[in-house]
Design an enzyme around this catalytic site. Structure first.
Site, mmCIF file in Angstrom:
data_model
loop_
_atom_site.group_PDB
_atom_site.id
_atom_site.type_symbol
_atom_site.label_atom_id
_atom_site.label_comp_id
_atom_site.label_asym_id
_atom_site.label_seq_id
_atom_site.Cartn_x
_atom_site.Cartn_y
_atom_site.Cartn_z
ATOM 1 N N ASP A 155 0.865 -1.185 0.000
ATOM 2 C CA ASP A 155 0.000 0.000 0.000
ATOM 3 C C ASP A 155 0.902 1.235 0.000
ATOM 4 O O ASP A 155 1.694 1.413 0.914
ATOM 5 C CB ASP A 155 -0.889 -0.038 1.253
ATOM 6 C CG ASP A 155 -1.936 1.074 1.269
ATOM 7 O OD1 ASP A 155 -2.948 0.906 1.952
ATOM 8 O OD2 ASP A 155 -1.723 2.122 0.628
ATOM 9 N N ASP A 200 -3.357 2.099 -5.493
ATOM 10 C CA ASP A 200 -2.095 2.045 -4.722
ATOM 11 C C ASP A 200 -1.966 0.823 -3.815
ATOM 12 O O ASP A 200 -1.105 0.785 -2.976
ATOM 13 C CB ASP A 200 -1.920 3.332 -3.904
ATOM 14 C CG ASP A 200 -2.659 3.300 -2.580
ATOM 15 O OD1 ASP A 200 -3.751 2.696 -2.529
ATOM 16 O OD2 ASP A 200 -2.139 3.866 -1.617
ATOM 17 N N GLU A 201 -2.832 -0.159 -4.024
ATOM 18 C CA GLU A 201 -2.889 -1.267 -3.079
ATOM 19 C C GLU A 201 -3.038 -2.596 -3.811
ATOM 20 O O GLU A 201 -3.828 -2.691 -4.743
ATOM 21 C CB GLU A 201 -4.157 -1.068 -2.242
ATOM 22 C CG GLU A 201 -4.050 -1.328 -0.789
ATOM 23 C CD GLU A 201 -5.435 -1.183 -0.167
ATOM 24 O OE1 GLU A 201 -5.889 -2.153 0.422
ATOM 25 O OE2 GLU A 201 -6.044 -0.115 -0.321
#
Ligand code: TTP
Ligand code: MG
Length: 338
Positions: free
Chosen positions: A11, A106-107
């Site tokens: 993340d 983003d993960e």
């Protein structure tokens, strides 16, 4: 018994804000929020950790954020840039496994159980380092035997953290987790649990599966398993990728076609490096070139039946450049897969 899995959750730290700080170092060390402006009912998409010290948070109104943090700097989001970076991060993940399940820009979860010689901690450390070196932002990672714990682990030492929950630590780690950390436990269930005197996962252990199912219906089974650190959900890779490309934005616009062609070898070198690990599982379909001009208009040229030589990319580039004859701010080269 099934072998213990090795799951990584990655993340990025204050993702949009990190990207803006990377691209404008004068923003570093100062409280920064990304989002809409206060006077237009904007909300905070995210903010950097300096701003978080003032209590600024995602989804808060920008007007309120400014009140909490009078020196707050506000920038508008540049989604295209974040999407592009997200793909580049994914390319780094895919150097280690094809079992990548993105959850958002983003993960992502990665299942690296089958990696031939690296363990999950080594992979997570390398990924964090490569993202920092090649892309200029930090990501936090968690390593654990399942998704539930890997996600909690990545959050444990955020920002710029790496945390492992080893199989032998699972029971003790989970026992001390507040029940709110269990996904699916929201406000209502949280209150119900509190009324039962259940605050931590350990407090759930005395209840049998039947008791929890009686009280919580279908969710009971999830509670029963998760409070023991059991989570069998597989990492589900995203749809197959359709293309792979590398792009470069230039600090100074490239004035003409020759200047563009000069950049081609380096771009192709990067493309080749990213492409290599995929070639076993993907079949090339056609090459393409993308050109973004100084006025931000952009064009893409691709060609069926073309080969992947430098000459072939040069021809595509000439054609793309010829569509506008303007200085160029970004070049991209890529391949589409079948
Ligand atoms: P998150 O990973 O939730 O947050 P973050 O990366 O900004 O910060 P952290 O270090 O805590 O991980 O979300 C990723 C991006 O998604 C974030 O940078 C901006 C966007 N986002 C929104 O636009 N609105 C929101 O409410 C949230 C939570 C995120
Ligand atoms: Mg994040």
């Amino acid at each position: 018994m099934k072998p213990t899995r090795q799951i990584i959750h990655c993340d990025a730290d204050c993702f949009y804000a990190s990207v803006e700080m990377r691209d404008d170092p004068s923003l570093r060390g100062r409280p920064l929020a990304i989002g809409g402006e206060a006077d237009r009912r904007g909300v905070v998409a995210t903010c950097n950790y300096e701003a978080r010290k003032f209590g600024v948070r995602s989804a808060m109104s920008m007007a309120y954020a400014r009140r909490l943090c009078p020196g707050l700097i506000v920038r508008r989001p540049d989604m295209e840039k974040y999407r592009q970076l997200s793909l580049q991060i994914r390319d780094i993940f895919e150097r280690y496994t094809q079992l990548v399940e993105p959850l958002s820009l983003d993960e992502a979860f990665l299942d690296v159980t089958e990696h031939p010689y690296l363990d999950a901690m080594a992979i997570a450390a390398q990924i964090r380092q490569q993202v920092a070196m090649e892309l200029g932002i930090t990501i936090s990672a968690g390593v654990a035997p399942n998704k539930f714990l890997a996600k909690i682990a990545s959050d444990w030492e955020k920002p710029d953290g790496l945390t492992q929950i080893a199989p032998e630590q699972v029971a003790e780690f989970v026992a001390r987790l507040p029940v709110q950390k269990i996904f699916g436990v929201g406000k209502v269930t949280g209150q119900k649990l509190q009324a039962m005197g259940v605050l931590y996962c350990a407090d759930l252990l005395p209840y049998s599966l039947e008791q929890l199912e009686y009280r919580f219906g279908r969710f009971g089974k999830q509670l029963y398993q998760l409070c023991r650190g059991i989570d069998e959900r597989p990492v589900q890779p995203s749809r197959r990728r359709k293309s792979l490309s590398v792009e470069q934005t230039y600090a100074q616009d490239l004035p003409d076609l020759d200047a563009c062609l000069d950049e081609l070898p380096l771009l192709l070198q990067k493309l080749e490096k990213r492409l290599e690990p995929l070639l076993g599982s993907y079949q090339l379909h056609k090459p393409f070139v993308k050109v973004k001009f100084s006025d931000f208009s952009s064009t893409t040229v691709e060609k069926n039946g073309a080969d992947y030589s430098q000459q072939s990319f040069a021809e595509l580039m000439a054609e793309a450049f010829g569509r506008a004859f303007k200085p160029v701010r970004l070049l991209g080269v890529g391949v589409r897969f079948r």
